[in-house]
Write an enzyme that holds these catalytic residues in place. Sequence first.
Site, PDB file in Angstrom:
ATOM      1  N   ASP A  60      15.178  42.318 -18.801  1.00 45.73           N
ATOM      2  CA  ASP A  60      13.995  43.328 -18.958  1.00 45.73           C
ATOM      3  C   ASP A  60      13.730  43.327 -17.417  1.00 45.73           C
ATOM      4  O   ASP A  60      13.737  42.309 -16.613  1.00 45.73           O
ATOM      5  CB  ASP A  60      12.969  42.813 -19.880  1.00 45.73           C
ATOM      6  CG  ASP A  60      11.511  43.346 -19.282  1.00 45.73           C
ATOM      7  OD1 ASP A  60      11.541  44.719 -19.505  1.00 45.73           O
ATOM      8  OD2 ASP A  60      10.630  42.812 -18.879  1.00 45.73           O
TER       9      ASP A  60
HETATM   10  P1  ADP Z   1       9.648  47.212 -19.074  1.00 42.79           P
HETATM   11  O1  ADP Z   1      11.048  47.488 -20.210  1.00 42.79           O
HETATM   12  O2  ADP Z   1      10.434  47.650 -17.903  1.00 42.79           O
HETATM   13  O3  ADP Z   1       8.902  45.993 -19.270  1.00 42.79           O
HETATM   14  P2  ADP Z   1       7.907  48.620 -20.882  1.00 42.79           P
HETATM   15  O4  ADP Z   1       8.810  49.105 -21.760  1.00 42.79           O
HETATM   16  O5  ADP Z   1       6.937  47.791 -21.341  1.00 42.79           O
HETATM   17  O6  ADP Z   1       8.690  48.316 -19.544  1.00 42.79           O
HETATM   18  O7  ADP Z   1       7.054  50.052 -20.559  1.00 42.79           O
HETATM   19  C1  ADP Z   1       8.198  51.239 -20.376  1.00 42.79           C
HETATM   20  C2  ADP Z   1       7.313  52.283 -19.951  1.00 42.79           C
HETATM   21  O8  ADP Z   1       6.246  52.782 -20.911  1.00 42.79           O
HETATM   22  C3  ADP Z   1       6.488  51.889 -18.789  1.00 42.79           C
HETATM   23  O9  ADP Z   1       7.112  51.901 -17.396  1.00 42.79           O
HETATM   24  C4  ADP Z   1       5.157  52.734 -18.535  1.00 42.79           C
HETATM   25  O10 ADP Z   1       5.820  54.157 -18.065  1.00 42.79           O
HETATM   26  C5  ADP Z   1       4.955  53.207 -20.240  1.00 42.79           C
HETATM   27  N1  ADP Z   1       4.002  51.953 -20.656  1.00 42.79           N
HETATM   28  C6  ADP Z   1       4.099  51.146 -21.451  1.00 42.79           C
HETATM   29  N2  ADP Z   1       2.788  50.226 -21.582  1.00 42.79           N
HETATM   30  C7  ADP Z   1       1.982  50.947 -20.742  1.00 42.79           C
HETATM   31  C8  ADP Z   1       0.545  50.741 -20.572  1.00 42.79           C
HETATM   32  N3  ADP Z   1      -0.094  49.823 -21.214  1.00 42.79           N
HETATM   33  N4  ADP Z   1       0.278  51.666 -19.736  1.00 42.79           N
HETATM   34  C9  ADP Z   1       0.776  52.522 -19.056  1.00 42.79           C
HETATM   35  N5  ADP Z   1       2.078  52.929 -19.408  1.00 42.79           N
HETATM   36  C10 ADP Z   1       2.815  51.934 -20.283  1.00 42.79           C
HETATM   37 MG    MG Z   2       8.733  43.462 -19.567  1.00 46.32          MG
END
Ligand code: ADP
Ligand code: MG
Length: 371
Positions: A60
């Site tokens: 991730d």
């Molecule tokens: P990663 O896989 O990189 O850990 P996530 O799957 O948690 O990222 O999040 C993917 C996308 O969803 C983020 O890049 C953001 O655009 C959006 N997102 C997720 N959670 C939030 C939040 N709490 N506030 C704002 N955007 C969010």
């Molecule tokens: Mg993450």
Amino acid sequence: VTYALVACVSVLIIACPCALGLATPMSVMVGIGRGARDGVLVRDAHVLETLQSVDVLVCDKTGTLTEGRGSLSGIETLGSIAETDLLRFAASVERVSEHPLAEAIVQASVARGLDLETPLDFDYISGMGLQATVEGRVIVIGNEPLMASRDIVIGNANNLADQHRRSGATVVFVGVDGQLAGLLCISDAIKESTPQALEAFRQSEILVVMATGDNKSTAQAIGRDLGITDIRAELSPQDKHELVKSLQEKGHVVAVAGDGINDAPALAQADVGIAMGTGTDIAMETASVTLVRGDLRGIVKARNLSVATMQNIRQNLFFAFFYNAVGVPIAAGVLYPMLGFLLSPMLAAGAMSLSSVSVIGNALRLRGAKI
Ligand code: ADP
Ligand code: MG
């Protein structure tokens, strides 16, 4: 003489299962302790066996490759709502979330001395963002798919977003009452230990795949900095899960490293799920290994530990069999016709404990293993 022979043979036959029974649990127990000392917490003993054959690591991005403690690096307003209101609305919603992006947004608003409201009708859409009502307005914060699902038009704002993404920043859109009100850019530094960890994966010939819910441009900017070429972006939690499954179907033994709720399905599907101790509880509960400080070099350590533990178990099995393979025939009197030697029951009892003692002694050597 018959009684003595029977006694010797049975003593040694009991010894074999006794030492055998100790062989694996002793090594596993000592191995788990050894890992813990270096911040590698192994919860399922069986992964100590699987880890050594891992050949793909699905990683991730946010909170795993990066610190997950981003800071607000830009605000763009796109409508009639002022910058401070935009930030205040966003932070009022995000204060309820434990996502790394949320912390950055809340921190920025606290630094500006803004008073936050209590959000109503809070709804978290894992891997996309969130929605809540603040001061009677419906606030939606998150990525493009989330905006699309709420019929909020992004249009040209995407070009503006891309400018920020090219430097590796994550852009989240903020919608207010169905209109795009602005975007927030969050820069999240790469963990100091990440490049070293990636180099170690390369040396161990572990293929690294970045899997992120974030936008492609941001993911590519981070990937370029880290030399990761296989990048899968804009994945939902379900997509991450599918990715792991498809890699497994191709015959790979897959480890997943993640920190968020959105990683939980993939962590559960992985042959070895590895959670960051700095991440969410759900990730840690789902994974079989937790890296206390979230340092990815712990994965290399876990793998080395796995190799050392399995080798130790094999040595133990040898000890358990060796004494008895030699001892039982001697006890049964094979040397008697040639050398006139018969094992006394006392010596047989000694040999019995010796096999267990050597198994335990050998397992304890794992405490000093270099991982
Ligand atoms: P990663 O896989 O990189 O850990 P996530 O799957 O948690 O990222 O999040 C993917 C996308 O969803 C983020 O890049 C953001 O655009 C959006 N997102 C997720 N959670 C939030 C939040 N709490 N506030 C704002 N955007 C969010
Ligand atoms: Mg993450």
